[in-house]
Design an enzyme around this catalytic site. Structure first.
Site, PDB file in Angstrom:
ATOM      1  N   ASN A  41       1.049  -1.313   0.000  1.00 49.24           N
ATOM      2  CA  ASN A  41      -0.031  -0.122  -0.008  1.00 49.24           C
ATOM      3  C   ASN A  41       0.950   1.327   0.041  1.00 49.24           C
ATOM      4  O   ASN A  41       2.135   1.309   0.584  1.00 49.24           O
ATOM      5  CB  ASN A  41      -0.975  -0.018   1.132  1.00 49.24           C
ATOM      6  CG  ASN A  41      -0.281  -0.005   2.447  1.00 49.24           C
ATOM      7  OD1 ASN A  41       0.589  -0.787   2.801  1.00 49.24           O
ATOM      8  ND2 ASN A  41      -1.030   0.788   3.484  1.00 49.24           N
ATOM      9  N   GLU A  43       0.161   5.197   0.708  1.00 50.58           N
ATOM     10  CA  GLU A  43      -0.597   6.221   1.433  1.00 50.58           C
ATOM     11  C   GLU A  43      -0.465   7.621   0.590  1.00 50.58           C
ATOM     12  O   GLU A  43       0.752   7.896   0.094  1.00 50.58           O
ATOM     13  CB  GLU A  43      -0.612   6.279   2.608  1.00 50.58           C
ATOM     14  CG  GLU A  43      -1.387   4.899   3.257  1.00 50.58           C
ATOM     15  CD  GLU A  43      -1.464   5.194   4.684  1.00 50.58           C
ATOM     16  OE1 GLU A  43      -2.097   4.335   5.453  1.00 50.58           O
ATOM     17  OE2 GLU A  43      -0.950   5.947   5.439  1.00 50.58           O
ATOM     18  N   CYS A  52      -3.927   0.597  -2.677  1.00 50.26           N
ATOM     19  CA  CYS A  52      -3.721  -0.802  -1.813  1.00 50.26           C
ATOM     20  C   CYS A  52      -2.633  -1.680  -2.386  1.00 50.26           C
ATOM     21  O   CYS A  52      -2.582  -1.572  -3.592  1.00 50.26           O
ATOM     22  CB  CYS A  52      -5.136  -1.340  -1.726  1.00 50.26           C
ATOM     23  SG  CYS A  52      -6.573  -0.516  -0.955  1.00 50.26           S
ATOM     24  N   GLU A  54      -3.003  -4.740  -2.932  1.00 48.36           N
ATOM     25  CA  GLU A  54      -3.615  -5.729  -4.033  1.00 48.36           C
ATOM     26  C   GLU A  54      -3.725  -4.980  -5.475  1.00 48.36           C
ATOM     27  O   GLU A  54      -3.275  -5.427  -6.533  1.00 48.36           O
ATOM     28  CB  GLU A  54      -5.035  -6.142  -3.907  1.00 48.36           C
ATOM     29  CG  GLU A  54      -5.158  -6.909  -2.281  1.00 48.36           C
ATOM     30  CD  GLU A  54      -5.103  -6.052  -1.366  1.00 48.36           C
ATOM     31  OE1 GLU A  54      -5.962  -6.508  -0.248  1.00 48.36           O
ATOM     32  OE2 GLU A  54      -4.909  -4.814  -1.328  1.00 48.36           O
ATOM     33  N   CYS A  85     -10.203  -4.835   0.040  1.00 39.92           N
ATOM     34  CA  CYS A  85     -11.134  -3.815   0.306  1.00 39.92           C
ATOM     35  C   CYS A  85     -12.035  -4.043  -1.006  1.00 39.92           C
ATOM     36  O   CYS A  85     -11.973  -4.722  -1.863  1.00 39.92           O
ATOM     37  CB  CYS A  85     -10.753  -2.510   0.162  1.00 39.92           C
ATOM     38  SG  CYS A  85      -9.967  -1.699  -1.154  1.00 39.92           S
ATOM     39  N   CYS A  88     -10.521  -3.150  -4.399  1.00 41.45           N
ATOM     40  CA  CYS A  88      -9.465  -4.151  -4.785  1.00 41.45           C
ATOM     41  C   CYS A  88     -10.227  -5.265  -5.205  1.00 41.45           C
ATOM     42  O   CYS A  88      -9.870  -6.057  -6.404  1.00 41.45           O
ATOM     43  CB  CYS A  88      -8.574  -4.556  -3.719  1.00 41.45           C
ATOM     44  SG  CYS A  88      -7.445  -3.208  -3.137  1.00 41.45           S
TER      45      CYS A  88
END
Length: 130
Positions: A41, A43, A52, A54, A85, A88
């Protein structure tokens, strides 16, 4: 038995850029041809721009020409471990719902198919455009 994908996901997690949430995630995505792509990830101060693990792994795979995937391993520091999430799940579903998903935390792990996590996914296949 050791799983090289788990080791790769953990190594990717160490590279996560998560200064705001401190929630580091790593992922390893296996293509049907056996190639493995990793992601972490990343940010951003404008939180909606956060990507993310993934989707980072998926982007690397697509750049390399992979379009079909067997499984993904997602590593986080929480128990129960974090599943992908919704964004993803949707991004992964674009390439097929039979993907095996393994989420690993410090002490526990969980397993699903992507189809179980996102039934009746909205994809190009469903729209008849693929």
């Amino acid at each position: 038995m050791a799983d090289p994908m788990l080791d790769l996901a953990r190594a990717a997690q160490e590279q996560a850029y998560a200064p705001y949430s401190r929630f580091r995630v790593g992922a390893a995505l296996e293509a049907m041809d056996g190639r493995i792509f990793v992601g972490c990830n990343v940010e951003n101060a404008s939180y909606g721009l956060t990507v993310c693990a993934e989707r980072t792994a998926l982007g690397a795979a697509v750049v390399a020409g992979a379009r079909e995937f067997r499984r993904i391993v997602v590593v986080s520091d929480c128990d129960p471990p974090a599943s992908p999430c919704g964004a993803c799940r949707q991004a992964l579903a674009e390439f097929g719902g039979s993907l095996q998903v393994r989420a690993v935390g410090p002490e526990r792990e969980q397993h699903w198919t992507l189809e179980a996590l996102l039934p009746d996914a909205f994809t190009a296949r469903r729209l008849g455009t693929s």
